[in-house]
Design a protein around this motif. Structure first.
Motif, PDB file in Angstrom:
ATOM      1  N   PRO A 199       0.839  -1.206   0.000  1.00  0.00           N
ATOM      2  CA  PRO A 199       0.000   0.000   0.000  1.00  0.00           C
ATOM      3  C   PRO A 199       0.873   1.257   0.000  1.00  0.00           C
ATOM      4  N   GLU A 200       0.629   2.149  -0.960  1.00  0.00           N
ATOM      5  CA  GLU A 200       1.386   3.398  -1.069  1.00  0.00           C
ATOM      6  C   GLU A 200       0.590   4.562  -0.493  1.00  0.00           C
ATOM      7  N   TYR A 201       1.325   5.560   0.015  1.00  0.00           N
ATOM      8  CA  TYR A 201       0.696   6.762   0.587  1.00  0.00           C
ATOM      9  C   TYR A 201       1.425   7.982   0.044  1.00  0.00           C
ATOM     10  N   CYS A 202       0.987   8.417  -1.128  1.00  0.00           N
ATOM     11  CA  CYS A 202       1.679   9.502  -1.826  1.00  0.00           C
ATOM     12  C   CYS A 202       1.355  10.878  -1.252  1.00  0.00           C
ATOM     13  N   HIS A 203       0.364  10.954  -0.363  1.00  0.00           N
ATOM     14  CA  HIS A 203       0.061  12.236   0.276  1.00  0.00           C
ATOM     15  C   HIS A 203       0.996  12.509   1.447  1.00  0.00           C
ATOM     16  N   ALA A 204       1.700  11.477   1.933  1.00  0.00           N
ATOM     17  CA  ALA A 204       2.602  11.637   3.072  1.00  0.00           C
ATOM     18  C   ALA A 204       3.816  12.468   2.652  1.00  0.00           C
ATOM     19  N   ASN A 205       4.368  13.197   3.601  1.00  0.00           N
ATOM     20  CA  ASN A 205       5.548  14.021   3.350  1.00  0.00           C
ATOM     21  C   ASN A 205       6.765  13.119   3.220  1.00  0.00           C
ATOM     22  N   PHE A 206       7.124  12.795   2.009  1.00  0.00           N
ATOM     23  CA  PHE A 206       8.189  11.837   1.750  1.00  0.00           C
ATOM     24  C   PHE A 206       9.549  12.358   2.210  1.00  0.00           C
ATOM     25  N   THR A 207       9.741  13.663   2.173  1.00  0.00           N
ATOM     26  CA  THR A 207      11.055  14.227   2.488  1.00  0.00           C
ATOM     27  C   THR A 207      11.445  14.030   3.946  1.00  0.00           C
ATOM     28  N   LYS A 208      10.459  13.868   4.833  1.00  0.00           N
ATOM     29  CA  LYS A 208      10.763  13.789   6.269  1.00  0.00           C
ATOM     30  C   LYS A 208      11.477  12.498   6.655  1.00  0.00           C
ATOM     31  N   TYR A 209      11.471  11.511   5.785  1.00  0.00           N
ATOM     32  CA  TYR A 209      12.102  10.233   6.111  1.00  0.00           C
ATOM     33  C   TYR A 209      13.622  10.284   5.961  1.00  0.00           C
ATOM     34  N   ASN A 226      15.037   9.191 -11.364  1.00  0.00           N
ATOM     35  CA  ASN A 226      14.512   8.414 -12.504  1.00  0.00           C
ATOM     36  C   ASN A 226      13.244   7.647 -12.178  1.00  0.00           C
ATOM     37  N   ARG A 227      12.657   7.915 -11.011  1.00  0.00           N
ATOM     38  CA  ARG A 227      11.427   7.227 -10.625  1.00  0.00           C
ATOM     39  C   ARG A 227      10.246   8.179 -10.786  1.00  0.00           C
ATOM     40  N   LEU A 228       9.168   7.656 -11.345  1.00  0.00           N
ATOM     41  CA  LEU A 228       8.029   8.486 -11.712  1.00  0.00           C
ATOM     42  C   LEU A 228       7.456   9.247 -10.525  1.00  0.00           C
ATOM     43  N   ARG A 229       7.179   8.545  -9.432  1.00  0.00           N
ATOM     44  CA  ARG A 229       6.606   9.194  -8.261  1.00  0.00           C
ATOM     45  C   ARG A 229       6.986   8.414  -7.001  1.00  0.00           C
ATOM     46  N   PRO A 230       8.104   8.722  -6.400  1.00  0.00           N
ATOM     47  CA  PRO A 230       8.498   8.008  -5.179  1.00  0.00           C
ATOM     48  C   PRO A 230       7.593   8.381  -4.011  1.00  0.00           C
ATOM     49  N   CYS A 231       6.986   7.382  -3.391  1.00  0.00           N
ATOM     50  CA  CYS A 231       6.048   7.607  -2.292  1.00  0.00           C
ATOM     51  C   CYS A 231       6.406   6.712  -1.110  1.00  0.00           C
ATOM     52  N   TYR A 232       5.966   7.139   0.062  1.00  0.00           N
ATOM     53  CA  TYR A 232       6.067   6.276   1.233  1.00  0.00           C
ATOM     54  C   TYR A 232       5.172   5.060   1.013  1.00  0.00           C
ATOM     55  N   PHE A 233       5.646   3.883   1.413  1.00  0.00           N
ATOM     56  CA  PHE A 233       4.797   2.697   1.407  1.00  0.00           C
ATOM     57  C   PHE A 233       5.026   1.940   2.706  1.00  0.00           C
ATOM     58  N   ASN A 234       4.027   1.164   3.106  1.00  0.00           N
ATOM     59  CA  ASN A 234       4.097   0.482   4.395  1.00  0.00           C
ATOM     60  C   ASN A 234       4.794  -0.858   4.238  1.00  0.00           C
ATOM     61  N   THR A 235       5.972  -0.977   4.817  1.00  0.00           N
ATOM     62  CA  THR A 235       6.774  -2.188   4.670  1.00  0.00           C
ATOM     63  C   THR A 235       6.296  -3.326   5.563  1.00  0.00           C
ATOM     64  N   GLY A 236       5.236  -3.103   6.343  1.00  0.00           N
ATOM     65  CA  GLY A 236       4.671  -4.152   7.185  1.00  0.00           C
ATOM     66  C   GLY A 236       3.686  -5.040   6.458  1.00  0.00           C
ATOM     67  N   VAL A 237       3.349  -4.667   5.215  1.00  0.00           N
ATOM     68  CA  VAL A 237       2.461  -5.482   4.369  1.00  0.00           C
ATOM     69  C   VAL A 237       3.051  -5.446   2.962  1.00  0.00           C
ATOM     70  N   MET A 238       3.692  -6.536   2.573  1.00  0.00           N
ATOM     71  CA  MET A 238       4.322  -6.571   1.254  1.00  0.00           C
ATOM     72  C   MET A 238       4.070  -7.919   0.576  1.00  0.00           C
ATOM     73  N   VAL A 239       3.809  -7.856  -0.710  1.00  0.00           N
ATOM     74  CA  VAL A 239       3.803  -9.050  -1.561  1.00  0.00           C
ATOM     75  C   VAL A 239       5.102  -8.990  -2.357  1.00  0.00           C
ATOM     76  N   ILE A 240       5.909 -10.026  -2.261  1.00  0.00           N
ATOM     77  CA  ILE A 240       7.262  -9.983  -2.817  1.00  0.00           C
ATOM     78  C   ILE A 240       7.459 -11.069  -3.865  1.00  0.00           C
ATOM     79  N   ASP A 241       7.934 -10.664  -5.022  1.00  0.00           N
ATOM     80  CA  ASP A 241       8.383 -11.612  -6.044  1.00  0.00           C
ATOM     81  C   ASP A 241       9.840 -11.923  -5.734  1.00  0.00           C
TER      82      ASP A 241
END
Length: 354
Positions: A199-209, A226-241
């Motif tokens: 789950p991504e949260y693009c409204h979060a202030n990404f710079t504060k991290y 080179n990334r279209l839109r870097p956003c905070y995402f919750n690393t506690g729920v991930m589907v990984i290939d």
């Protein structure tokens, strides 16, 4: 299994009941395991009912670990979060239509946890993997919260190397979650060309991290250019290939940023920022219903918070407050009572294998 619509109604009823209750105390006694018993608290768990496949079209599994129909879930086993992990697994099994297709991969730095989980869930296909804390101890830099410095927090970065090579996909979950929908829906997420879905949260202030020193360095901050839109995402729920992760050597990239952090102090928050540096803007977004997050409140006081608008498939007590601790204190938040329904911990119960 409780359908998601019924679960949403149940959550609403529980919240209403607690909010309008004349007493803020819980309707059940707080746990007293740490004061009334000399036995370690991890021994006081009840067995749930056996979970069997509920539908005829659940695929038959012979070689569980490598079967294509197996649903792989990875979690960590930490003594302080053990109660949360057990409740989370209980919720997963209760709400999936094919519980016999679940294979649970538990990562622990404590060998004593393995017989406990096998006792509580004897029919669950599972394996406990030992994670050597020395792998990351020298790579971890001091954080603003001591709890974020624990080596087991970094174990998820090594899943592609801990799990069997034949396993190509895994769901990683934090220990402070409840799954109230069929986990198969999350498992079937289309990752397209990405190695990670979350789950991504693009409204979060990404710079504060990241620190001002990071952003003032063109060499460092250009990682996102080179990334279209870097956003905070919750690393506690991930589907990984896992295959794509291994091929791109993402573990090595994460370790590289951890080494830079030790020398230059480019972030403050433990194990999260290295994953953002590698994956932010390069993941497949997952519906927010799979991360109703922040239920642990803020990181200082762990204050109560309600649900975000929208459907609920997974509740996440991220933040400073954990439901088992607030329940034991006698002052739970409204949604903690929902978590209590999946809690198998019982201070009056002692497992038979002791």
């Amino acid at each position: 299994m409780v359908p998601s619509t019924r679960m949403s109604r149940l959550i609403a009823i529980l919240i209403s009941t607690i909010l309008f209750s004349p007493s803020p105390k819980p309707a059940f006694p707080p746990s007293e395991a740490t004061t009334s018993s000399s036995r370690p608290p991890q021994f006081h768990y009840r067995k749930p009912q056996d979970f069997k496949n509920k539908e005829a079209n659940c695929a038959s599994i012979k070689r569980a670990a490598c079967a294509t129909s197996t649903v792989h879930i990875a979690m960590t086993l930490d003594t302080n979060f053990l109660r949360g992990t057990i409740a989370a697994v209980h919720s997963i099994l209760q709400h999936t239509r094919c519980p016999e297709n679940i294979f649970l991969h538990l990562i622990s730095s404590n060998a004593s946890h393995e017989p406990l989980t096998r006792y509580i869930f004897p029919c669950l296909k599972s394996r406990v993997y030992y994670f050597n804390p020395e792998i990351v101890k020298r790579k971890i830099s001091p954080s603003i919260r001591e709890g974020l410095e624990q080596p087991l927090n970094y174990a998820r970065n090594y899943l592609p190397h801990l799990l069997e090579p034949c396993i190509e996909r895994v769901i990683y979950l934090d220990s402070d979650v409840l799954v109230v929908d069929d986990i198969l829906k999350l498992w079937n997420t289309d990752l397209r060309t990405k190695a990670v879905g979350s789950p991504e949260y693009c409204h979060a202030n990404f710079t504060k991290y990241f620190t001002p020193k990071f952003w003032s360095s063109n060499t460092r901050s250009s990682v996102f250019s080179n990334r279209l839109r870097p956003c905070y995402f919750n690393t506690g729920v991930m589907v990984i290939d896992l295959h794509k992760w291994r091929m791109s050597r993402y573990t090595e990239q994460i370790e590289m940023w951890m080494e830079i952090q030790r020398k230059e102090r480019i972030y403050e928050l433990g194990s999260l920022p290295p994953l953002l540096l590698v994956f932010a803007g390069n993941i497949e977004g997952i519906e927010h219903r799979w991360n109703q997050h922040g239920l642990g409140g803020d990181n200082v006081n762990g204050s109560c918070r309600g649900l975000h608008p929208g459907p609920v498939s997974l509740l996440h007590w991220s933040g400073g407050g954990k439901p088992w601790l607030r329940l034991d204190s006698g002052w739970p938040c409204p949604l903690d009572v929902l978590w209590f329904q999946y809690d198998l911990y019982d201070p009056q119960f002692t497992t038979k294998y002791e």
